[in-house]
Scaffold this motif. Sequence first.
Motif, PDB file in Angstrom:
ATOM      1  N   PRO A  19      -0.012  11.447  19.483  1.00 39.61           N
ATOM      2  CA  PRO A  19       1.100  10.571  19.108  1.00 39.61           C
ATOM      3  C   PRO A  19       0.884  10.031  17.702  1.00 39.61           C
ATOM      4  O   PRO A  19      -0.254   9.787  17.290  1.00 39.61           O
ATOM      5  CB  PRO A  19       1.027   9.453  20.138  1.00 39.61           C
ATOM      6  N   GLU A  22       5.864   7.533  12.791  1.00 40.39           N
ATOM      7  CA  GLU A  22       6.582   8.295  11.777  1.00 40.39           C
ATOM      8  C   GLU A  22       6.853   7.491  10.505  1.00 40.39           C
ATOM      9  O   GLU A  22       7.083   8.072   9.456  1.00 40.39           O
ATOM     10  CB  GLU A  22       7.890   8.842  12.342  1.00 40.39           C
ATOM     11  N   ASP A  30       5.411   8.527  18.373  1.00 42.84           N
ATOM     12  CA  ASP A  30       6.136   9.598  19.046  1.00 42.84           C
ATOM     13  C   ASP A  30       5.206  10.473  19.886  1.00 42.84           C
ATOM     14  O   ASP A  30       4.114  10.844  19.460  1.00 42.84           O
ATOM     15  CB  ASP A  30       6.859  10.470  18.029  1.00 42.84           C
ATOM     16  N   LEU A  31       5.685  10.800  21.097  1.00 43.81           N
ATOM     17  CA  LEU A  31       5.019  11.738  21.990  1.00 43.81           C
ATOM     18  C   LEU A  31       5.761  13.062  21.933  1.00 43.81           C
ATOM     19  O   LEU A  31       6.988  13.090  21.825  1.00 43.81           O
ATOM     20  CB  LEU A  31       5.059  11.223  23.434  1.00 43.81           C
ATOM     21  N   ARG A  32       5.027  14.154  22.051  1.00 45.56           N
ATOM     22  CA  ARG A  32       5.617  15.482  21.960  1.00 45.56           C
ATOM     23  C   ARG A  32       5.470  16.252  23.278  1.00 45.56           C
ATOM     24  O   ARG A  32       4.506  16.053  24.010  1.00 45.56           O
ATOM     25  CB  ARG A  32       4.953  16.279  20.838  1.00 45.56           C
ATOM     26  N   THR A  53       3.010  16.139  28.370  1.00 41.92           N
ATOM     27  CA  THR A  53       2.592  15.943  26.982  1.00 41.92           C
ATOM     28  C   THR A  53       1.237  16.599  26.711  1.00 41.92           C
ATOM     29  O   THR A  53       0.837  16.706  25.550  1.00 41.92           O
ATOM     30  CB  THR A  53       2.460  14.442  26.640  1.00 41.92           C
ATOM     31  N   ARG A  70      13.660   8.037  22.932  1.00 40.73           N
ATOM     32  CA  ARG A  70      13.886   8.114  21.493  1.00 40.73           C
ATOM     33  C   ARG A  70      15.371   7.913  21.243  1.00 40.73           C
ATOM     34  O   ARG A  70      16.211   8.624  21.814  1.00 40.73           O
ATOM     35  CB  ARG A  70      13.427   9.465  20.936  1.00 40.73           C
ATOM     36  N   ARG A 115       9.534  16.069  19.720  1.00 41.22           N
ATOM     37  CA  ARG A 115       9.306  14.643  19.954  1.00 41.22           C
ATOM     38  C   ARG A 115      10.279  14.190  21.051  1.00 41.22           C
ATOM     39  O   ARG A 115      11.491  14.244  20.861  1.00 41.22           O
ATOM     40  CB  ARG A 115       9.507  13.840  18.670  1.00 41.22           C
ATOM     41  N   GLN A 118       8.679   7.784  22.841  1.00 35.83           N
ATOM     42  CA  GLN A 118       7.769   7.004  22.004  1.00 35.83           C
ATOM     43  C   GLN A 118       6.942   6.088  22.883  1.00 35.83           C
ATOM     44  O   GLN A 118       7.385   5.666  23.949  1.00 35.83           O
ATOM     45  CB  GLN A 118       8.522   6.235  20.934  1.00 35.83           C
TER      46      GLN A 118
END
Length: 150
Positions: A19, A22, A30-32, A53, A70, A115, A118
Amino acid sequence: MPEIQVQWDDGADLSVGLPCYETAGAAGADLRANLPEKRDVQLPTGARKLIPTGLRMAIPEGFEVQIRPRSGLALAHGISMVNAPGTIDWDYRGPVGVLLINLGADLFAVTHGMRIAQMVVAPVARATFKTVPVLGLTKRGTGGFGSTGL
């Protein structure tokens, strides 16, 4: 601003990235999405899916991590979270997933590395619970939904 350290285990897929904030003023990191075999996940209108994740973390005692939608995905596509905000307690060590829901009008594809949410690290206050014969009076009193106007 005090720095709080959240630790990640060695199994984290660093190609997706940890994470990150930005902007300098961002409250949420942000988590992806970390998708098996890097295959897209299709999210039809009205559907909800747990998106991995690929991360497991250690949160310092006395803190929690809040997982939030988000705003850009919500505005552009109607993508949100079923349990917003989600809470990760400091003593949880399992995999972190994000429970997305498609409230939009179109099919939405979640792609590997996208992303998707969050995370906000926040202090936790613990309460004690007690019954009393009478609650203290306030000007608002029992006025509930809409009682303070629009």
